[in-house]
Design an enzyme around this catalytic site. Sequence first.
Site, PDB file in Angstrom:
ATOM      1  N   ARG A  31       0.833  -1.198   0.000  1.00 51.89           N
ATOM      2  CA  ARG A  31       0.000   0.000   0.000  1.00 51.89           C
ATOM      3  C   ARG A  31       0.861   1.239   0.000  1.00 51.89           C
ATOM      4  O   ARG A  31       1.922   1.282   0.590  1.00 51.89           O
ATOM      5  CB  ARG A  31      -1.007   0.006   1.146  1.00 51.89           C
ATOM      6  CG  ARG A  31      -0.471  -0.366   2.523  1.00 51.89           C
ATOM      7  CD  ARG A  31      -1.570  -0.251   3.577  1.00 51.89           C
ATOM      8  NE  ARG A  31      -2.519  -1.353   3.528  1.00 51.89           N
ATOM      9  CZ  ARG A  31      -3.792  -1.250   3.920  1.00 51.89           C
ATOM     10  NH1 ARG A  31      -4.265  -0.097   4.363  1.00 51.89           N
ATOM     11  NH2 ARG A  31      -4.592  -2.296   3.881  1.00 51.89           N
ATOM     12  N   LYS A  52      -5.647  -2.401  -8.081  1.00 47.54           N
ATOM     13  CA  LYS A  52      -5.332  -1.266  -7.218  1.00 47.54           C
ATOM     14  C   LYS A  52      -6.623  -0.560  -6.845  1.00 47.54           C
ATOM     15  O   LYS A  52      -7.396  -0.167  -7.729  1.00 47.54           O
ATOM     16  CB  LYS A  52      -4.414  -0.326  -7.993  1.00 47.54           C
ATOM     17  CG  LYS A  52      -4.015   0.898  -7.235  1.00 47.54           C
ATOM     18  CD  LYS A  52      -2.833   1.552  -7.909  1.00 47.54           C
ATOM     19  CE  LYS A  52      -2.145   2.437  -6.912  1.00 47.54           C
ATOM     20  NZ  LYS A  52      -0.781   2.733  -7.295  1.00 47.54           N
ATOM     21  N   ASP A 146       4.895  11.414 -11.125  1.00 49.78           N
ATOM     22  CA  ASP A 146       5.215  10.753  -9.856  1.00 49.78           C
ATOM     23  C   ASP A 146       6.258   9.656 -10.078  1.00 49.78           C
ATOM     24  O   ASP A 146       6.081   8.520  -9.641  1.00 49.78           O
ATOM     25  CB  ASP A 146       3.930  10.168  -9.255  1.00 49.78           C
ATOM     26  CG  ASP A 146       4.102   9.755  -7.784  1.00 49.78           C
ATOM     27  OD1 ASP A 146       5.030  10.270  -7.121  1.00 49.78           O
ATOM     28  OD2 ASP A 146       3.312   8.922  -7.309  1.00 49.78           O
TER      29      ASP A 146
HETATM   30  N1  LIG Z   1       1.251  -4.232 -11.303  1.00 49.89           N
HETATM   31  C1  LIG Z   1       1.839  -4.556 -10.132  1.00 49.89           C
HETATM   32  N2  LIG Z   1       2.332  -5.795  -9.938  1.00 49.89           N
HETATM   33  C2  LIG Z   1       2.919  -6.120  -8.768  1.00 49.89           C
HETATM   34  N3  LIG Z   1       3.079  -5.261  -7.733  1.00 49.89           N
HETATM   35  C3  LIG Z   1       2.615  -4.014  -7.865  1.00 49.89           C
HETATM   36  C4  LIG Z   1       1.968  -3.592  -9.065  1.00 49.89           C
HETATM   37  N4  LIG Z   1       1.617  -2.294  -8.909  1.00 49.89           N
HETATM   38  C5  LIG Z   1       2.033  -1.923  -7.682  1.00 49.89           C
HETATM   39  N5  LIG Z   1       2.629  -2.947  -7.044  1.00 49.89           N
HETATM   40  C6  LIG Z   1       3.206  -2.928  -5.697  1.00 49.89           C
HETATM   41  O1  LIG Z   1       2.218  -2.442  -4.809  1.00 49.89           O
HETATM   42  C7  LIG Z   1       2.792  -1.613  -3.815  1.00 49.89           C
HETATM   43  C8  LIG Z   1       1.914  -0.412  -3.535  1.00 49.89           C
HETATM   44  O2  LIG Z   1       1.795   0.365  -4.687  1.00 49.89           O
HETATM   45  P1  LIG Z   1       1.228   1.843  -4.614  1.00 49.89           P
HETATM   46  O3  LIG Z   1      -0.072   1.840  -3.886  1.00 49.89           O
HETATM   47  O4  LIG Z   1       1.251   2.394  -5.981  1.00 49.89           O
HETATM   48  O5  LIG Z   1       2.242   2.577  -3.683  1.00 49.89           O
HETATM   49  P2  LIG Z   1       3.595   3.316  -3.989  1.00 49.89           P
HETATM   50  O6  LIG Z   1       3.684   3.524  -5.462  1.00 49.89           O
HETATM   51  O7  LIG Z   1       3.476   4.584  -3.233  1.00 49.89           O
HETATM   52  O8  LIG Z   1       4.662   2.396  -3.457  1.00 49.89           O
HETATM   53  C9  LIG Z   1       4.164  -1.234  -4.316  1.00 49.89           C
HETATM   54  O9  LIG Z   1       5.074  -1.756  -3.381  1.00 49.89           O
HETATM   55  C10 LIG Z   1       4.344  -1.933  -5.628  1.00 49.89           C
HETATM   56  O10 LIG Z   1       5.563  -2.631  -5.630  1.00 49.89           O
HETATM   57 MG   LIG Z   2       2.682   3.304  -7.062  1.00 51.25          MG
END
Ligand SMILES: Nc1ncnc2c1ncn2[C@@H]1O[C@H](COP(=O)(O)OP(=O)(O)O)[C@@H](O)[C@H]1O
Ligand SMILES: [Mg+2]
Length: 372
Positions: A31, A52, A146
């Site tokens: 998260r 997400k 970002d």
């Molecule tokens: N398509 C994806 N496949 C696997 N892991 C993902 C994917 N998108 C995001 N993540 C993982 O989910 C976690 C949370 O993502 P996010 O909510 O975007 O937070 P942030 O970008 O601030 O770390 C991150 O640690 C990322 O590695």
């Molecule tokens: Mg992210």
Amino acid sequence: MARDTSLFSGRPSELIGRQVAGYRIEREIGRGGMAVVYRARDLRLERTVALKLLAPELARNDTFRSRFTHESRTAAAIDHPHIVPVFEAGETDGVLYIAMRYVAGSDLRHLLDREGPLPPGTALRIAAQVASALDAAHEHGLVHRDVKPGNILVARGTDSDHPEHVYLTDFGLTKKSLSLTGFTTVGQFVGTLDYVAPEQISGKPVDARCDVYGFACVVYECLAGHPPFRRDDDMALLWAHQYDEPPPLTEARPDLAAAVDTVFADALAKSPDRRQDSCLAFVAELRAAVAGGTGAGHVPTEVDLRVAGARAEPADAGEPRGRAAAQPSKGRATAEPSSKESAGRVTAEPSRESGRYEPKPPPRWAEPVFRR
Ligand SMILES: Nc1ncnc2c1ncn2[C@@H]1O[C@H](COP(=O)(O)OP(=O)(O)O)[C@@H](O)[C@H]1O
Ligand SMILES: [Mg+2]
């Protein structure tokens, strides 16, 4: 709507096994400040996805909603090997969601936390892939806004010459203006300020060059082990982005040629006009500065060749160059060998970079960083 909040902020265990918009949630992946990401099963297509769920307050922000819709559509339309494919974006029970390819592996944040400063070859391999993704997005009129290690996913590559495959994710998921909407109702900033461009802070219009800045901060961190500016509190950090000179990278990495400092000074310039015209142009300059004729140490990938195409002065290997000299890189799109067919022929063209890309045995630092 109590149900809205339960979807997003309920304890992870409450959502596991539940169906959300046709996806069965399997486990929480992670998260961030604005979202929770789950591994989930697409029940229609019987495949694993990353789902997400965005914080419910974002769905209530009209500006964010319309940008989310527009930019997730644009991102979904970009078919690029280094951009996480978006399968679907929508809204369910007052919560915005986005379904995308599940990338098994790590993200760059975890990788840097685990490995510390990366060897130059690894950093450049990762940087070149991210740069090609960002430039492709920019060509579609999309600014990421970002760029940060958490949005760079690192998966296992295809072979020892390509030890990792990198994906950029989360287009259009930032709020447009930090000054207006980037803070929560209690005034706390959501997300990290380590990679934010000066013009984002001052609320000026942003374009692709704000991504060049954020990207350069990320690459700096890959090499230094820390971002360019480190301050005790957020206000001091914002101030530093706007007014302070970044410390030369060679302070942290005396093993690198001084030419890298010039490249970062340009990419991290307060004025967007002074920055490189594209992310690949930045990587090209950095690669030239780092390599200084010592060789990149791996067989060129398609991205390598794009980087080579982004170089303004192919004959000028290893020399630091001012912005004026780099201006021709504006024509990168036409200069690069963008033909898809070139991908299979890269190893047959080792002389393209007059020695720098010649295949060589993998050097010590070419150890794959991907584990698991
Ligand atoms: N398509 C994806 N496949 C696997 N892991 C993902 C994917 N998108 C995001 N993540 C993982 O989910 C976690 C949370 O993502 P996010 O909510 O975007 O937070 P942030 O970008 O601030 O770390 C991150 O640690 C990322 O590695
Ligand atoms: Mg992210």
